[in-house]
Design a protein around this motif. Structure first.
Motif, PDB file in Angstrom:
ATOM      1  N   LEU A   1      20.023 -46.541 -20.475  1.00 18.17           N
ATOM      2  CA  LEU A   1      21.017 -45.509 -20.223  1.00 18.17           C
ATOM      3  C   LEU A   1      22.369 -45.870 -20.822  1.00 18.17           C
ATOM      4  O   LEU A   1      23.075 -45.009 -21.365  1.00 18.17           O
ATOM      5  N   ALA A   2      22.751 -47.136 -20.738  1.00 11.58           N
ATOM      6  CA  ALA A   2      24.010 -47.572 -21.339  1.00 11.58           C
ATOM      7  C   ALA A   2      23.997 -47.339 -22.843  1.00 11.58           C
ATOM      8  O   ALA A   2      24.985 -46.858 -23.427  1.00 11.58           O
ATOM      9  N   MET A   3      22.895 -47.664 -23.492  1.00 12.39           N
ATOM     10  CA  MET A   3      22.772 -47.434 -24.931  1.00 12.39           C
ATOM     11  C   MET A   3      22.893 -45.947 -25.253  1.00 12.39           C
ATOM     12  O   MET A   3      23.562 -45.554 -26.209  1.00 12.39           O
ATOM     13  N   ALA A   4      22.269 -45.112 -24.434  1.00 19.13           N
ATOM     14  CA  ALA A   4      22.288 -43.677 -24.678  1.00 19.13           C
ATOM     15  C   ALA A   4      23.697 -43.103 -24.566  1.00 19.13           C
ATOM     16  O   ALA A   4      24.110 -42.270 -25.382  1.00 19.13           O
ATOM     17  N   VAL A   5      24.453 -43.547 -23.569  1.00 21.76           N
ATOM     18  CA  VAL A   5      25.813 -43.040 -23.394  1.00 21.76           C
ATOM     19  C   VAL A   5      26.715 -43.512 -24.531  1.00 21.76           C
ATOM     20  O   VAL A   5      27.544 -42.750 -25.043  1.00 21.76           O
ATOM     21  N   LYS A   6      26.565 -44.756 -24.948  1.00 21.03           N
ATOM     22  CA  LYS A   6      27.361 -45.244 -26.068  1.00 21.03           C
ATOM     23  C   LYS A   6      27.089 -44.416 -27.325  1.00 21.03           C
ATOM     24  O   LYS A   6      27.981 -44.130 -28.101  1.00 21.03           O
ATOM     25  N   ASN A   7      25.839 -44.004 -27.467  1.00 19.85           N
ATOM     26  CA  ASN A   7      25.453 -43.242 -28.652  1.00 19.85           C
ATOM     27  C   ASN A   7      25.853 -41.773 -28.551  1.00 19.85           C
ATOM     28  O   ASN A   7      26.392 -41.199 -29.503  1.00 19.85           O
TER      29      ASN A   7
ATOM     30  N   ASP B   1      25.206 -46.796 -36.422  1.00 18.29           N
ATOM     31  CA  ASP B   1      26.557 -47.053 -36.931  1.00 18.29           C
ATOM     32  C   ASP B   1      27.530 -45.945 -36.541  1.00 18.29           C
ATOM     33  O   ASP B   1      28.743 -46.105 -36.684  1.00 18.29           O
ATOM     34  N   LYS B   2      27.012 -44.816 -36.079  1.00 14.03           N
ATOM     35  CA  LYS B   2      27.843 -43.679 -35.702  1.00 14.03           C
ATOM     36  C   LYS B   2      27.665 -43.413 -34.210  1.00 14.03           C
ATOM     37  O   LYS B   2      26.781 -42.662 -33.797  1.00 14.03           O
ATOM     38  N   GLU B   3      28.504 -44.055 -33.429  1.00 13.06           N
ATOM     39  CA  GLU B   3      28.406 -43.978 -31.986  1.00 13.06           C
ATOM     40  C   GLU B   3      29.557 -43.156 -31.410  1.00 13.06           C
ATOM     41  O   GLU B   3      30.661 -43.131 -31.958  1.00 13.06           O
ATOM     42  N   ALA B   4      29.312 -42.516 -30.273  1.00 16.10           N
ATOM     43  CA  ALA B   4      30.367 -41.757 -29.605  1.00 16.10           C
ATOM     44  C   ALA B   4      31.408 -42.682 -28.977  1.00 16.10           C
ATOM     45  O   ALA B   4      32.582 -42.346 -28.902  1.00 16.10           O
ATOM     46  N   LEU B   5      30.963 -43.867 -28.533  1.00 17.20           N
ATOM     47  CA  LEU B   5      31.856 -44.852 -27.932  1.00 17.20           C
ATOM     48  C   LEU B   5      31.842 -46.132 -28.755  1.00 17.20           C
ATOM     49  O   LEU B   5      30.876 -46.407 -29.481  1.00 17.20           O
ATOM     50  N   PRO B   6      32.890 -46.939 -28.662  1.00 16.85           N
ATOM     51  CA  PRO B   6      32.927 -48.196 -29.415  1.00 16.85           C
ATOM     52  C   PRO B   6      31.782 -49.131 -29.039  1.00 16.85           C
ATOM     53  O   PRO B   6      31.224 -49.042 -27.933  1.00 16.85           O
ATOM     54  N   GLN B   7      31.471 -50.034 -29.951  1.00 14.38           N
ATOM     55  CA  GLN B   7      30.406 -51.002 -29.695  1.00 14.38           C
ATOM     56  C   GLN B   7      30.698 -51.843 -28.465  1.00 14.38           C
ATOM     57  O   GLN B   7      29.784 -52.286 -27.768  1.00 14.38           O
ATOM     58  N   THR B   8      31.974 -52.052 -28.160  1.00 13.51           N
ATOM     59  CA  THR B   8      32.351 -52.886 -27.022  1.00 13.51           C
ATOM     60  C   THR B   8      32.170 -52.181 -25.675  1.00 13.51           C
ATOM     61  O   THR B   8      32.277 -52.815 -24.626  1.00 13.51           O
ATOM     62  N   ALA B   9      31.908 -50.882 -25.694  1.00 19.92           N
ATOM     63  CA  ALA B   9      31.710 -50.150 -24.443  1.00 19.92           C
ATOM     64  C   ALA B   9      30.549 -50.753 -23.668  1.00 19.92           C
ATOM     65  O   ALA B   9      29.565 -51.215 -24.243  1.00 19.92           O
TER      66      ALA B   9
END
Length: 466
Positions: A231-237, A329-337
């Motif tokens: 779920l965390a991965m999905a939200v970041k994406n 490489d194109k995420e809605a949130l930064p990689q650090t989220a």
């Protein structure tokens, strides 16, 4: 025969040999919580007007944080100010099994650390009017500064997380941070670096496997450890609305592309042979033991891990964590989220003998002294603002704090599993099958959407939104 869910048991009194207050209350959706009236003189030392000579039973979940913090920090602080209170301390690993009969029988304790795999269904208790409205606590003067209210010393997200449709019923005390955990000793010895993208993660997994170590494992008997990462991965994406739509039971929410893509990514770990053999049969302590032994390099877990393993992990293990890698490489949130949220909730039973004493105990806990000493003892962050890390903070705690600092405001969370326990149970089952190759990501999403639709249509289940 269909096995009733825990919510159904609470609501209808199924499988119970007697009918009690909880079952009766839960038969009336939306029943208001009983308001605890002042039973003692209100004063600067007793702002909530509790019964100074009454009982105060405190039930602590004896899990990753143990119960020593209550016995050695919070309870002595409370008794120093209220010495005549008849305090009773109880520790248990089975919160629901221990307390459900007492709620039904109308004899619940004042304070409950509602945590662990066997926690009480808080939404059902709220629906049944069994949990104290904590507004008087939040509006009371704080322990350290009478000029500040208790709500002002808590992180705003803690107040929000502990509320149901705007009414506060729980005080989440721990600020939990989830991610992928590893040993700095092992990674340094092998020259491995924490990955930031899923492609880098898969490349690292291949290198780890060549070194004769299983790249990844999770607690197969408790799939929440791995679906949290999905779920965390999905939200970041896909952005924060991915889980907001899930929480609000919107049509088709579980079929969002970001959720299906994240599920497919994790399902690939099994297909590539990157999972520790026998992972699906491990519980959380067993998976952590294999991690400590160097048999597996990475496990998904939370910031309580270091404290939970303090007596069994090698002294030089060097706990550290990194956020769940970005899917693309194109995420809605930064990689650090990362997934970071208040947890380890404390509630006060509305039908207990001295609920105002229960609220006063929580006021003690959210003091700077109470929170600071807690962090030092159990190596984790709290939801109390201004409570600093101890000077001797352990490496895992420092790593988690650094990850949170890097994330800034880019933290993600969800509420569906605390609002609708049966949906969380279905996610456990579906994810267990996904991670062993028994179902596809599309089937995983369809199964969860079907359950969400059933919850939405069930008029006996109180609905919440954010």
């Amino acid at each position: 025969m269909t096995t009733p869910t825990r919510r159904q048991v609470l609501r209808a009194g199924l499988a119970l040999p007697f009918t009690g207050l909880l079952a009766a209350a839960c038969a009336s959706p939306g029943a208001p919580a009983v308001q605890a009236t002042a039973t003692g003189a209100i004063s600067a030392g007793n702002p909530l007007g509790m019964d100074e000579g009454g009982p105060l039973e405190i039930v602590i979940f004896d899990g990753g944080y143990g119960d020593a913090y209550a016995r050695t920090i919070h309870e002595p602080m409370f008794l120093a100010k209220h010495p005549k209170v008849q305090l009773k301390h109880v520790a248990t690993k089975e919160i629901s099994g221990t307390l459900q009969p007492r709620f039904v029988g109308g004899t619940p304790p004042e304070v409950i650390n509602n945590d662990g795999a066997q926690s009480l269904d808080l939404a059902a208790l709220v629906q049944g009017g069994q949990v104290q409205d904590l507004t008087p606590l939040l509006d009371a003067p704080s322990w350290d500064d009478p000029g500040k209210k208790v709500r002002d010393v808590l992180l705003p997200v803690a107040v929000e997380t502990g509320s149901f449709n705007g009414t506060p019923y729980s005080v989440p005390y721990v600020f939990m941070i989830w991610g992928f955990w590893y040993s700095t000793k092992l990674f340094s010895a092998k020259g491995w670096q924490p990955p930031t993208t899923w492609a880098e993660f898969l490349t690292l997994c291949a290198e780890i496997k060549k070194a004769g170590i299983a790249p990844f494992a999770y607690a197969g008997k408790y799939p929440g450890y791995v679906w949290e990462a999905i779920l965390a991965m999905a939200v970041k994406n896909g952005g924060l609305d991915v889980m907001k739509r899930v929480d609000n039971l919107e049509d088709g929410a579980w079929r969002a592309p970001a959720l299906k893509q994240a599920a497919a990514a994790f399902g690939e770990l099994h297909a590539r042979g990157f999972l520790l053999q026998g992972t699906e049969g491990l519980n959380h302590t067993e998976s952590q033991a294999r991690h400590n032994a160097g048999e597996v390099a990475i496990i998904p877990n939370g910031s309580w891990l270091e404290n939970e393993q303090k007596d069994v992990a090698p002294a030089d293990f060097g706990y550290a964590m990194f956020p769940v890698p970005a899917l693309s490489d194109k995420e809605a949130l930064p990689q650090t989220a990362l997934h970071a949220a208040p947890g380890a909730g404390f509630i006060v039973a509305a039908q207990s003998k001295n609920p105002r004493a229960g609220m006063e105990y929580l006021r003690t806990m959210v003091s700077k002294e109470g929170a600071g000493k807690y962090s030092g003892l159990v190596s984790t962050l709290t939801t109390v603002q201004g409570a600093e890390l101890p000077a001797d903070a352990k490496p895992g705690l420092k790593s988690a704090a650094a990850a949170l600092s890097a994330a800034g405001t880019n933290t993600v969370d969800w509420r569906f599993n605390s609002w609708y326990a049966e949906l969380g149970t279905e996610l456990d089952a579906a994810t267990g099958q996904l991670m062993t190759g028994r179902i596809t990501a599309d089937q995983w999403a369809d199964r969860l959407q079907k359950k969400a639709d059933a919850v939405k249509k069930d008029s006996s289940i109180k609905k919440f939104s954010r």
